[in-house]
Design a protein around this motif. Structure first.
Motif, short mmCIF file in Angstrom:
data_model
loop_
_atom_site.label_atom_id
_atom_site.label_comp_id
_atom_site.label_asym_id
_atom_site.label_seq_id
_atom_site.Cartn_x
_atom_site.Cartn_y
_atom_site.Cartn_z
N LEU A 55 0.82 -1.20 0.00
CA LEU A 55 0.00 0.00 0.00
C LEU A 55 0.86 1.26 0.00
N THR A 56 2.10 1.12 0.40
CA THR A 56 3.04 2.24 0.38
C THR A 56 3.58 2.48 -1.02
N VAL A 57 4.08 1.43 -1.67
CA VAL A 57 4.80 1.61 -2.95
C VAL A 57 3.88 1.70 -4.16
N VAL A 58 2.65 1.20 -4.04
CA VAL A 58 1.79 1.15 -5.22
C VAL A 58 1.52 2.55 -5.80
N TRP A 59 1.47 3.58 -4.95
CA TRP A 59 1.16 4.93 -5.43
C TRP A 59 2.30 5.50 -6.25
N ARG A 60 3.52 5.19 -5.88
CA ARG A 60 4.67 5.61 -6.67
C ARG A 60 4.64 4.95 -8.05
N ASP A 61 4.27 3.68 -8.07
CA ASP A 61 4.20 2.96 -9.34
C ASP A 61 3.05 3.46 -10.21
N ILE A 62 1.91 3.74 -9.59
CA ILE A 62 0.77 4.28 -10.34
C ILE A 62 1.12 5.64 -10.94
N ASP A 63 1.82 6.45 -10.18
CA ASP A 63 2.22 7.78 -10.66
C ASP A 63 3.08 7.67 -11.91
N ALA A 64 3.95 6.65 -11.95
CA ALA A 64 4.87 6.50 -13.08
C ALA A 64 4.26 5.78 -14.28
N ALA A 65 3.19 5.03 -14.06
CA ALA A 65 2.64 4.17 -15.12
C ALA A 65 1.92 4.98 -16.19
N GLU A 66 2.19 4.65 -17.43
CA GLU A 66 1.47 5.26 -18.54
C GLU A 66 0.11 4.58 -18.72
N GLY A 67 -0.87 5.34 -19.13
CA GLY A 67 -2.19 4.77 -19.41
C GLY A 67 -3.17 4.85 -18.27
N VAL A 68 -2.70 5.22 -17.07
CA VAL A 68 -3.60 5.37 -15.93
C VAL A 68 -4.02 6.83 -15.84
N ARG A 69 -5.32 7.07 -15.94
CA ARG A 69 -5.84 8.45 -15.88
C ARG A 69 -6.50 8.76 -14.55
N CYS A 70 -6.97 7.74 -13.84
CA CYS A 70 -7.62 7.94 -12.55
C CYS A 70 -7.58 6.63 -11.78
N VAL A 71 -7.64 6.72 -10.46
CA VAL A 71 -7.62 5.54 -9.59
C VAL A 71 -8.88 5.54 -8.74
N LEU A 72 -9.52 4.39 -8.63
CA LEU A 72 -10.62 4.21 -7.69
C LEU A 72 -10.20 3.13 -6.70
N ILE A 73 -10.19 3.45 -5.41
CA ILE A 73 -9.80 2.49 -4.38
C ILE A 73 -10.98 2.19 -3.48
N ARG A 74 -11.15 0.91 -3.16
CA ARG A 74 -12.25 0.47 -2.30
C ARG A 74 -11.81 -0.78 -1.55
#
Length: 282
Positions: A55-74
């Motif tokens: 849960l700590t590192v996933v946000w850094r990876d999401i920030d760098a990933a191409e193709g992700v425009r928005c995140v929904l977490i539940r």
């Protein structure tokens, strides 16, 4: 090993690979929306050591990933997250190396969410505690079900309210409300959370996911630069509160070296009221 550790911006396939982030399930949807689901069926999505790291590192990876425009977490099942795993808390209270490791993760978790350029929407239902609560409230748009139960349980455990609380609660609901809920450990319903400004929106339980997805699609369809730069500028309010957050986190983790946390954890395991020390050496 997480995708980021390969040294290149992670692909969507790497982000969503089974087992890439223990305790989390990631799935890509149309429109560039990445769904992040907290999963631990046995303990209402509690966060153990591997999940805390993920849960700590996933946000850094999401920030760098191409193709992700928005995140929904539940959260999966009956709630968003029941908080920290008892075994992890016990390890922190007895092992300095573990304590230092989790302190760094807790620090990075908050800053990684704040610095993730992609907009984040949280859909909150049932219990929402601990690291799960941190992510839910640090999301750019937080949508809560009426019967959601938001709880910062640090004082009940016998440690200071660190994590995300000091950096964002006063901004969201004001200092007086923040002090009341963080110092007493009084839970907040989804309906009350919206009333005091702790969450963005509150909806009937059966409408939660529909509304959260609607917001996510709206953000994903917007101008990426406009949305992300607006987020970056607004989050300077949180960056400015960094010294307050750092102090609160240091004091929280200092508490893990004292006797109150052992009594707090024992009382939670035994489902009884704690018997904390009558005074403190400060």
């Amino acid at each position: 090993m997480t995708p980021h550790s390969f040294g290149q911006p992670p692909s969507v396939a790497q982000l969503t690979a089974p087992g890439a982030y223990p305790g989390l399930h990631l799935q890509m949807h149309d429109g560039g929306i990445l769904e992040v689901v907290l999963q631990n069926d046995r303990t209402l999505n509690s966060v153990n050591a591997p999940a805390h790291r993920a849960l700590t590192v996933v946000w850094r990876d999401i920030d760098a990933a191409e193709g992700v425009r928005c995140v929904l977490i539940r959260g999966e099942g009956r709630g968003f997250s029941s908080g920290g795993d008892f075994e992890l808390i016990e390890e922190m209270a007895s092992d300095f190396t573990a304590l230092a490791r989790v302190w760094r993760e807790a620090r990075d978790l908050v800053y990684n969410v704040i610095n993730c350029g992609k907009p984040v929407v949280s859909a909150i239902h049932g219990p929402c505690v601990g690291a799960g609560l941190a992510v839910a409230l640090l999301a750019d748009v937080s949508v809560a079900a009426k019967t959601a139960r938001l709880l910062d349980g640090h004082v009940r455990l016998g440690v200071a309210a660190g994590d995300h609380a000091a950096i964002i609660w006063p901004l969201l609901c004001g200092l007086n409300k923040a002090k009341y809920h963080l110092m007493t450990g009084e839970p907040v319903s989804g309906e009350e959370a919206e009333r005091i400004g702790l969450v963005s929106l509150c909806v009937p339980d059966e409408e939660l996911l529909d509304r959260a997805w609607r917001v996510a699609r709206q953000l994903a369809a917007g101008s990426p630069t406009a949305v992300r730069w607006t987020k970056y500028a607004l989050n300077n309010w949180l960056r400015a509160a960094g010294p307050t957050f750092d102090a609160s986190l240091a004091l929280e983790f200092l508490g893990f070296t004292g006797p109150d946390v052992r009594e707090g954890l024992a009382s939670l395991r035994e489902k009884r009221e704690p018997k904390f020390a009558e005074d403190a050496p400060i």
